[in-house]
Design an enzyme around this catalytic site. Structure first.
Site, short mmCIF file in Angstrom:
data_model
loop_
_atom_site.label_atom_id
_atom_site.label_comp_id
_atom_site.label_asym_id
_atom_site.label_seq_id
_atom_site.Cartn_x
_atom_site.Cartn_y
_atom_site.Cartn_z
N ASP A 83 -4.54 3.45 -9.45
CA ASP A 83 -4.68 2.51 -10.57
C ASP A 83 -6.03 2.75 -11.22
O ASP A 83 -7.04 2.54 -10.57
CB ASP A 83 -4.50 1.07 -10.10
CG ASP A 83 -5.24 0.75 -8.80
OD1 ASP A 83 -5.30 1.59 -7.90
OD2 ASP A 83 -5.79 -0.37 -8.70
N GLN B 89 0.87 -1.18 0.00
CA GLN B 89 0.00 0.00 0.00
C GLN B 89 0.90 1.22 0.00
O GLN B 89 2.04 1.13 0.44
CB GLN B 89 -0.74 0.08 1.35
CG GLN B 89 -1.98 -0.72 1.48
CD GLN B 89 -3.13 -0.06 0.78
OE1 GLN B 89 -3.19 1.15 0.65
NE2 GLN B 89 -4.04 -0.86 0.31
N GLU C 89 -11.42 0.21 -14.85
CA GLU C 89 -11.59 -1.19 -15.24
C GLU C 89 -12.73 -1.90 -14.53
O GLU C 89 -13.01 -3.05 -14.82
CB GLU C 89 -10.28 -1.95 -15.01
CG GLU C 89 -9.82 -1.89 -13.57
CD GLU C 89 -8.56 -2.70 -13.29
OE1 GLU C 89 -8.19 -3.53 -14.12
OE2 GLU C 89 -7.97 -2.48 -12.23
N GLU D 34 -17.31 5.78 -4.04
CA GLU D 34 -15.84 5.77 -3.83
C GLU D 34 -15.17 6.99 -4.46
O GLU D 34 -14.10 7.39 -4.05
CB GLU D 34 -15.22 4.49 -4.39
CG GLU D 34 -15.29 4.39 -5.89
CD GLU D 34 -14.38 3.30 -6.48
OE1 GLU D 34 -13.42 2.89 -5.82
OE2 GLU D 34 -14.64 2.90 -7.62
N GLU E 105 -6.34 -10.82 -9.42
CA GLU E 105 -7.73 -10.36 -9.36
C GLU E 105 -8.23 -9.85 -10.71
O GLU E 105 -9.44 -9.63 -10.87
CB GLU E 105 -7.88 -9.28 -8.28
CG GLU E 105 -7.34 -7.89 -8.61
CD GLU E 105 -5.84 -7.71 -8.35
OE1 GLU E 105 -5.10 -8.72 -8.32
OE2 GLU E 105 -5.41 -6.54 -8.21
#
Ligand SMILES: *[C@@H]1O[C@H](CO)[C@@H](O)[C@H](O)[C@H]1NC(C)=O
Ligand SMILES: *[C@@H]1O[C@H](CO)[C@@H](O)[C@H](O)[C@H]1NC(C)=O
Length: 397
Positions: A146, A43, A362, A347, A112
């Site tokens: 990202d 992180q 994505e 978010e 993932e």
């Protein structure tokens, strides 16, 4: 964490930190997520800030003493191996500067999102090139941004991701914050040697941040591109390698006392942020580039509003405080209107108009997000609900 502390949920806040410390004990860093397939990706390093904020509220010195060894271990993780890069001053200067970059220990598709990654890499035939791209993707995930044009050589082509070729302003500022936090926590715990050591490290890093990233013409700190991401020797600084695009991260140094307390530099930065184009109707945009990726225009993200607002509000400059209050009013109102319309917190938000949540990237936009809730609570605690209704939020949505 800000939301938990505003809600006086100190035990929950400590519990989260204790979980993150157990990851440092086992893996040497805080994992990108608490899943077994995230062990090779960190992180952004913000654990020290969590510990420090909890300490300020609870004055729990036992908690601080238990956390310090993990924070020092995490500091080492970011200042060694592939994360560490040396920059030498341009010819004429004789200084060496130690900086950090994101660099995931991973050269395969992200577990993932493996199908997406394989598809993106399918344009490369050579397996070295594929592995290189996989590392750049995982490193962008490590950054938290990202994805973003910040890490792309060409903002229209995700396969040009080159995260490990960027020395990021925000990462290096987080490490400076880590040094100040460790120093303050160690002093509180009575370990004056450690306190002094990390205080001195923070002074060196402040100089480094200003030497490598500060651009006096723009009044911003700019990310720095490396010519060669695999070169292990000292890279020579070149002003042409500063990334001149305007990103909200160019203002993250404001969050740290070392920078916001410098009123001469602050006045320049204040002028720059006003002229940057990032200040929109419903908050601070992430960048000025609409790449279709989620960490770009027109999305605004809660933690970025929070860090910039905190720095502006603490600088002691009246006009900076006024700007902070204006951003807070817009952010609270857009969160409230979106909540009223959709029944959810989101978010990310589209900062072009009040009440719109964000998109791009994505995956489908997520609701109920912790950091959006947390920043609203932290803003309400510090600033209250904006009384001044000059902001036309309800009407434009
Ligand atoms: C992940 O990290 C481990 C431990 O450092 C290493 O052995 C492994 O090769 C790494 N995996 C990848 C895909 O790089
Ligand atoms: C980058 O550095 C590596 C290691 O020193 C070297 O082998 C390679 O040729 C360099 N690449 C470029 C494009 O300069």
């Amino acid at each position: 964490m800000g939301g938990l502390l505003a809600s006086k949920m100190y035990d929950t806040a400590k519990g989260i930190v204790i979980n993150l410390i157990s990851m440092i004990d086992e893996f040497g860093h805080v994992l990108n997520g608490a899943r077994s397939y995230y062990t090779n990706r960190s992180q952004p390093p913000l654990l020290s800030s969590m510990v420090y904020d909890i300490y300020l509220r609870t004055v729990d010195l036992e908690f601080v003493r238990n956390a310090l060894p993990a924070l020092i271990k995490e500091h080492k993780f970011w200042n060694s191996g592939f994360h560490s890069i040396t920059i030498q001053d341009a010819p004429g200067g004789n200084g060496y500067h130690s900086l950090s970059r994101y660099y995931a220990m991973w050269n395969e598709p992200r577990p993932e999102s493996s199908l997406l990654d394989e598809k993106l890499a399918s344009k490369f035939v050579n397996s070295n090139e594929k592995q290189h791209l996989y590392r750049e993707i995982a490193s962008a995930a490590e950054s938290g941004w990202d994805f973003s044009s910040r890490w792309m050589r060409d903002s229209t082509d995700l396969s040009t991701l080159a995260t490990t070729s960027v020395l990021p302003v925000d990462l290096n500022v987080f490490i400076l914050k880590m040094e100040l936090d460790i120093s303050n926590l160690a002093r509180a715990a009575g370990d004056y040697r450690t306190a002094q050591h990390f205080f001195e490290a923070s002074l060196v890093r402040k100089k480094t941040v200003n030497s490598i990233f500060w651009n006096p013409e723009k009044g911003q700190w700019l990310d720095y591109w490396l010519d060669n991401d695999s070169y292990k020797g000292a890279h020579t600084w070149d002003s042409r390698n500063q990334n001149h695009n305007t990103y909200a991260s160019n203002f993250i140094p404001l969050w740290i006392e070392s920078f916001y307390s410098d009123s001469k530099q602050m006045k320049k930065v204040l002028k720059s942020i006003r002229n940057s184009g990032l200040l929109c109707n419903a908050g601070i945009a992430t960048s000025m580039i609409n790449s279709g990726e989620q960490w770009d225009f027109p999305n605004g993200w809660a933690p970025i509003q929070h860090m910039i607002v905190e720095g502006l509000a603490r600088s002691g400059l009246k006009e900076a405080r006024a700007l902070a209050e204006d951003i807070v009013a817009r952010w609270l109102q857009t969160n409230y209107v979106a909540y009223k319309h959709t029944g959810y917190m989101h978010e990310k938000y589209d900062v072009q108009s009040c009440g719109d949540f964000g998109g791009g990237g994505e995956y489908v936009p997520q609701t109920g997000f912790g950091w959006s809730n947390g920043v609203v609570l932290a803003f309400l605690e510090e600033f209250g609900w904006p009384e001044d209704q000059k902001i036309d939020c309800y009407l434009t949505s």
